[in-house]
Write a protein that holds these residues in place. Structure first.
Motif, short mmCIF file in Angstrom:
data_model
loop_
_atom_site.label_atom_id
_atom_site.label_comp_id
_atom_site.label_asym_id
_atom_site.label_seq_id
_atom_site.Cartn_x
_atom_site.Cartn_y
_atom_site.Cartn_z
N ASP A 21 6.77 -41.90 122.89
CA ASP A 21 7.62 -42.98 122.38
C ASP A 21 7.16 -43.42 120.99
O ASP A 21 7.98 -43.69 120.11
N SER A 22 5.83 -43.48 120.80
CA SER A 22 5.32 -43.91 119.48
C SER A 22 5.67 -42.90 118.41
O SER A 22 6.07 -43.26 117.30
N ALA A 23 5.53 -41.60 118.71
CA ALA A 23 5.85 -40.58 117.72
C ALA A 23 7.33 -40.57 117.40
O ALA A 23 7.74 -40.39 116.25
N THR A 24 8.18 -40.81 118.41
CA THR A 24 9.64 -40.83 118.17
C THR A 24 10.01 -41.98 117.25
O THR A 24 10.81 -41.83 116.32
N GLY A 25 9.42 -43.15 117.45
CA GLY A 25 9.73 -44.30 116.60
C GLY A 25 9.23 -44.13 115.19
O GLY A 25 9.90 -44.51 114.23
N LEU A 26 8.06 -43.51 114.98
CA LEU A 26 7.52 -43.33 113.63
C LEU A 26 8.32 -42.33 112.84
O LEU A 26 8.56 -42.50 111.66
N PHE A 27 8.72 -41.22 113.50
CA PHE A 27 9.55 -40.24 112.78
C PHE A 27 10.90 -40.80 112.42
O PHE A 27 11.48 -40.47 111.40
N ALA A 28 11.43 -41.68 113.27
CA ALA A 28 12.73 -42.28 112.96
C ALA A 28 12.63 -43.21 111.76
O ALA A 28 13.55 -43.32 110.96
N SER A 29 11.49 -43.87 111.55
CA SER A 29 11.31 -44.76 110.41
C SER A 29 10.84 -44.05 109.16
O SER A 29 10.68 -44.68 108.13
N GLY A 30 10.54 -42.72 109.22
CA GLY A 30 10.12 -41.95 108.05
C GLY A 30 8.67 -42.10 107.70
O GLY A 30 8.27 -41.78 106.58
N ARG A 31 7.80 -42.57 108.60
CA ARG A 31 6.38 -42.76 108.35
C ARG A 31 5.58 -41.82 109.24
O ARG A 31 5.92 -41.66 110.42
N PRO A 32 4.52 -41.18 108.73
CA PRO A 32 3.76 -40.24 109.54
C PRO A 32 3.06 -40.95 110.69
O PRO A 32 2.74 -42.12 110.61
N SER A 33 2.81 -40.17 111.72
CA SER A 33 2.18 -40.73 112.91
C SER A 33 0.68 -40.85 112.70
O SER A 33 0.05 -39.97 112.15
#
Length: 414
Positions: free
Chosen positions: A50-62
């Motif tokens: 879930d954390s990786a999905t939200g970070l990629f959606a915002s354009g910021r690396p995990s």
């Protein structure tokens, strides 16, 4: 039931304080632990996804899951928002927390799932094939040189000559080794800068003439009669003869044999005995034959000079130095012989000294002579004959004064 309750219908204090035994469970403790671990692992996995999905959606690396966003084991994560890590602002902009600088490695690492890049033909050095080819050529040349050395030495059968000398010449092992070293080195090739000249000196009876006869017999068997010359001074040039004529005959004889050997591509051998009786003109001829500034056929010759000159110096040296070597005696003898004639001072002349014979060597001579004459080799008889001879005694060693010179006479008197 009536006994468990009091009159008012409730439990007593003792019954309330008594612990209730746990009910038996159908699941073992080990299985419960495995279920808890599996539940916790699934929860962590869902949080990371879930954390990786939200970070990629915002354009910021995990930057990895937030430890605070993990729920306790067994709790469902549905219905909760995905937390984001706190952002840190500085003069250069946003910077992810817990950033670490990686050290630069000095070597390049290649991943396991790919191959290294092979350099193109333009990047390869052209010197490497040249050096490989050069190494192969040098190896072939060295191998060919070794084979040629064996080809030159093999026709002369030096191994058989050494066995014969060690078997039939007594008490001269050091002189035989030095003699074979000179022959081996000279006969290994056919191109030489000067002839090989060996001067064998020793007292009377130590085996000089016998050694010369063995050399002549061996080289005649491998080279032929016409390429091996045995020269006796008293026989070929008597004392009352014309010395000048003897010198001219010797020079012409050498010239004829050398030309014949050059035609056959072989090295002739000259064995000259009784050199101490040679006059100055004959020694002058020999000195001229040893010079390096001659034609090629005169450089491929072996001269063996047998002489008793300097026997007093050799005897004195051996008696004073029991453990002395032939090389030391030869170096001492050269200075004395140079006063007799300049021939002995020539650099190309190698002097080999024959040592005095001990009593054990004289007994070997007696045994050999008695065997050839057909007598029974009785050891006691041999010792009695050896005791009749004269000896030098020094430091526990007995050296025969006349070598094996009187052995034949003693055996003939039997």
């Amino acid at each position: 039931m009536g006994d468990d309750k009091d009159s008012s219908g409730s439990f007593s204090e003792e019954q309330k304080a008594k612990p209730i035994p746990p009910r038996p469970s159908l699941v073992s403790p080990e299985l419960k632990a495995m279920i808890r671990i599996r539940t916790k692992y699934q929860a962590l996995k869902r949080r990371r996804l879930d954390s990786a999905t939200g970070l990629f959606a915002s354009g910021r690396p995990s930057t990895g899951p937030d430890p605070g966003s993990l729920t306790a084991p067994g709790r469902s994560s549905m219905g909760t928002g995905t937390p984001t890590a706190p952002e840190i602002f500085n003069s250069n902009g946003k910077e992810p927390p817990h950033s670490r600088r990686r050290r630069k490695r000095s070597r390049v690492l290649f991943p396991n799932n790919c191959c290294k890049v092979v350099p193109s033909d333009k990047d390869r050095s052209r010197a490497k094939p040249f050096f490989v080819l050069f190494g192969i050529i040098v190896s072939l040349q060295v191998y060919n040189a070794i084979e040629n050395l064996d080809d030159h030495v093999a026709p002369y059968d030096l191994e058989g000559l050494e066995k014969t000398l060690r078997r039939e010449v007594f008490g001269q092992q050091g002189a035989i080794e030095e003699l074979m070293e000179h022959l081996q080195g000279y006969l290994s090739t056919y191109a030489h800068s000067q002839p090989l000249a060996l001067a064998l000196h020793g007292p009377s009876g130590v085996g000089k003439s016998h050694l010369g006869r063995l050399l002549v017999r061996h080289f005649r068997s491998v080279l032929g009669e016409d390429l091996v010359v045995q020269y006796f001074t008293l026989h070929h040039c008597p004392l009352q003869g014309d010395v000048g004529q003897c010198a001219r005959k010797l020079s012409l004889w050498v010239e004829e044999v050398v030309e014949h050997a050059e035609a056959q591509e072989k090295i002739p051998v000259f064995v000259l005995d009784e050199v101490e009786l040679m006059s100055a003109p004959l020694l002058d001829v020999l000195q001229g034959l040893l010079q390096p500034n001659q034609t090629n056929e005169h450089l491929n010759v072996i001269y063996v000079l047998l002489s008793s000159l300097g026997q007093e110096e050799i005897t004195r040296h051996i008696l004073q130095n029991v453990s002395g070597t032939t090389q030391a005696a030869g170096a001492l003898l050269r200075h004395t012989l140079a006063e007799h004639h300049p021939l002995w001072a020539e650099v190309g002349l190698d002097i080999v000294s024959l040592m005095l014979l001990e009593k054990s060597h004289v007994m070997e001579c007696l045994l050999e002579e008695m065997t050839q004459e057909g007598f029974y080799p009785d050891h006691g008889h041999i010792e009695r004959l050896a005791e009749e001879l004269s000896y030098f005694t020094t430091m526990g060693h007995q050296y025969s004064q006349n070598g094996c010179k009187q052995v034949v006479t003693r055996v003939n008197l039997l």
